[in-house]
Design a protein around this motif. Structure first.
Motif, PDB file in Angstrom:
ATOM      1  N   SER A 118      23.421  50.341  56.212  1.00  0.00           N
ATOM      2  CA  SER A 118      23.453  50.374  57.473  1.00  0.00           C
ATOM      3  C   SER A 118      24.001  49.324  58.382  1.00  0.00           C
ATOM      4  CB  SER A 118      21.770  49.848  57.879  1.00  0.00           C
ATOM      5  OG  SER A 118      21.462  48.697  57.520  1.00  0.00           O
ATOM      6  N   LYS A 121      22.865  47.768  65.139  1.00  0.00           N
ATOM      7  CA  LYS A 121      22.657  48.418  66.470  1.00  0.00           C
ATOM      8  C   LYS A 121      23.518  47.806  67.622  1.00  0.00           C
ATOM      9  CE  LYS A 121      18.266  50.734  65.642  1.00  0.00           C
ATOM     10  NZ  LYS A 121      16.865  51.000  66.196  1.00  0.00           N
ATOM     11  N   ASP A 122      23.622  46.713  67.642  1.00  0.00           N
ATOM     12  CA  ASP A 122      24.011  45.936  68.764  1.00  0.00           C
ATOM     13  C   ASP A 122      24.960  44.968  68.065  1.00  0.00           C
ATOM     14  OD1 ASP A 122      25.147  44.613  70.925  1.00  0.00           O
ATOM     15  OD2 ASP A 122      23.065  44.023  71.749  1.00  0.00           O
ATOM     16  N   ARG A 131      18.955  47.447  62.910  1.00  0.00           N
ATOM     17  CA  ARG A 131      20.148  48.131  62.118  1.00  0.00           C
ATOM     18  C   ARG A 131      19.627  49.754  62.230  1.00  0.00           C
ATOM     19  NH1 ARG A 131      22.679  44.448  59.519  1.00  0.00           N
ATOM     20  NH2 ARG A 131      23.842  45.703  58.187  1.00  0.00           N
ATOM     21  N   THR A 132      21.174  50.201  61.873  1.00  0.00           N
ATOM     22  CA  THR A 132      21.170  51.847  62.091  1.00  0.00           C
ATOM     23  C   THR A 132      21.809  52.518  61.030  1.00  0.00           C
ATOM     24  OG1 THR A 132      21.123  53.831  63.366  1.00  0.00           O
ATOM     25  CG2 THR A 132      22.620  52.008  63.867  1.00  0.00           C
ATOM     26  N   THR A 135      25.859  55.146  62.285  1.00  0.00           N
ATOM     27  CA  THR A 135      27.209  54.678  62.416  1.00  0.00           C
ATOM     28  C   THR A 135      27.625  53.849  61.065  1.00  0.00           C
ATOM     29  OG1 THR A 135      26.695  52.772  63.533  1.00  0.00           O
ATOM     30  CG2 THR A 135      27.535  54.706  65.024  1.00  0.00           C
TER      31      THR A 135
END
Length: 370
Positions: A118, A121-122, A131-132, A135
């Motif tokens: 992960s 996110k920013d 977190r993501t 991407t």
């Protein structure tokens, strides 16, 4: 009152092709694994080490498609940058990615940054902004593009070199399915050759458990059992660069036909060879013939050395030195004939064959027993 809902996640972790022992899962075992996963795909996951599976999957195409769709696979980029070095390519099922996403909110344990799938996110708030996976370092086959970047420069180089090599294979041979088919055909060739050659047998006795990336061969020569290890070592010298030095001082150059055919210590088998889908069938056949030739040549040498150590002469060699040379010339011609692949090869080697046969005829006319 507090209610606790516990979800049990079950993992199956296995090796798709155990190349040390040249074995793989049978089709029945793969079919059973896929059925087990299908019963509860959200909570049952399979993680398969696919390091030697690419282009060498021994199962029918329908099972191969099932493995790719329902199992998580990982493989190190072994040959890309000189070693494993901790860099891997992995594939995940949608259910596995969902489980990873759920774990991001409350991870079960700390995850090293180098292994994290992960990303923040920013980027302005890398620790507190969440977190993501959206991407992360993923390639999406549906979109045919990378969703994010790679973990570091080294993995980028390894990934680029590996994918370039795969694209070259796809252009020269075909897709992975074509490589799989060739690997199965190469294994069938080995099995057919061994079935006609009593000197050899396959270390993996159950046909359905044999892998198609690697084969492991045993030499069955009980008459010289005490000398087996010595003969094997000398045969490998002849197969490589070193060659053999005979008791009469003559040196037999190495064949340079197989530089690495060592079986792992403690494993059943004497010769271990890679036979996957990249190699053409004629190369596999030539390799097998060279293994047989090297064993017989090394056996003759070791027996001669044993006799010399006892102060005895090898009767055929001592009494008929001319025939010793003749035998080598005959073997050289046989090796040349065995290596011919087509009519063009025959045309290129016609002069060498003609000269060799003429030389043999002259020697046979002059060499005779006492």
């Amino acid at each position: 009152m507090r209610l606790c809902l516990c979800v049990r996640v079950t993992l199956f972790i296995g090796v798709g092709h155990e190349t040390t022992g040249a074995s793989a899962y049978s089709s029945d075992e793969i079919r059973g694994l896929l059925d087990w996963l299908q019963e509860d795909p959200a909570n049952r996951h399979a993680i398969i080490d696919a390091t030697s599976l690419l282009g060498a999957m021994p199962w029918p195409p329908v099972l191969v498609a099932g493995v790719l769709a329902r199992c998580c696979l990982f493989m190190p980029l072994q040959k890309a940058i000189g070693g494993v070095a901790g860099y891997y390519v992995a594939s995940f099922t949608p259910e596995a990615l969902e489980a990873i996403g759920r774990n991001l909110a409350r991870p079960s344990w700390a995850i090293a940054r180098q292994l994290s799938l992960s990303v923040p996110k920013d980027l302005a708030h890398p620790l507190t902004g969440g977190r993501t996976l959206a991407t992360g370092p993923f390639y999406d086959p549906a979109q045919d593009q990378m969703l994010g970047g790679v973990i570091n420069t080294y993995s980028l180089l390894a990934f680029a070199e590996t994918t370039y090599g795969l694209s070259c294979l796809a252009q020269s041979i075909g897709p992975a399915s074509a490589l799989n088919a060739r690997s199965r055909a190469n294994l069938a060739l080995v099995e057919d050759w061994v079935g006609r050659e009593p000197l050899f047998s396959l270390a993996v006795g159950r046909a359905e458990k044999r892998g198609t990336a690697v084969t492991l061969l045993c030499v069955n020569d009980p008459d010289i059992a005490p000398l087996h290890g010595t003969i094997l070592a000398r045969a490998k010298q002849l197969l490589g660069h070193q060659g053999l030095t005979h008791p009469d001082g003559q040196h037999e150059p190495g064949l340079r036909a197989a530089l690495y055919v060592n079986a792992f210590p403690g494993m059943a088998g004497d010769f271990r060879a890679w036979i996957g889908g990249v190699r053409p069938a004629e190369d596999i056949h030539a390799l097998l013939e060279n293994l047989r030739h090297a064993w017989l040549r090394a056996k003759a040498l070791v027996i001669a050395e044993e006799l010399a150590a006892r102060g005895e002469d090898a009767p055929a060699l001592a009494a008929l030195p001319g025939l010793q040379r003749l035998a080598r010339e005959v073997e050289d011609l046989a090796a040349l004939l065995g290596g011919l692949r087509d009519g063009a090869d025959l045309a290129r080697h016609r002069d060498a064959l003609t000269a060799g046969l003429q030389g043999l005829a002259e020697r046979l006319a002059t060499v005779a027993p006492d």
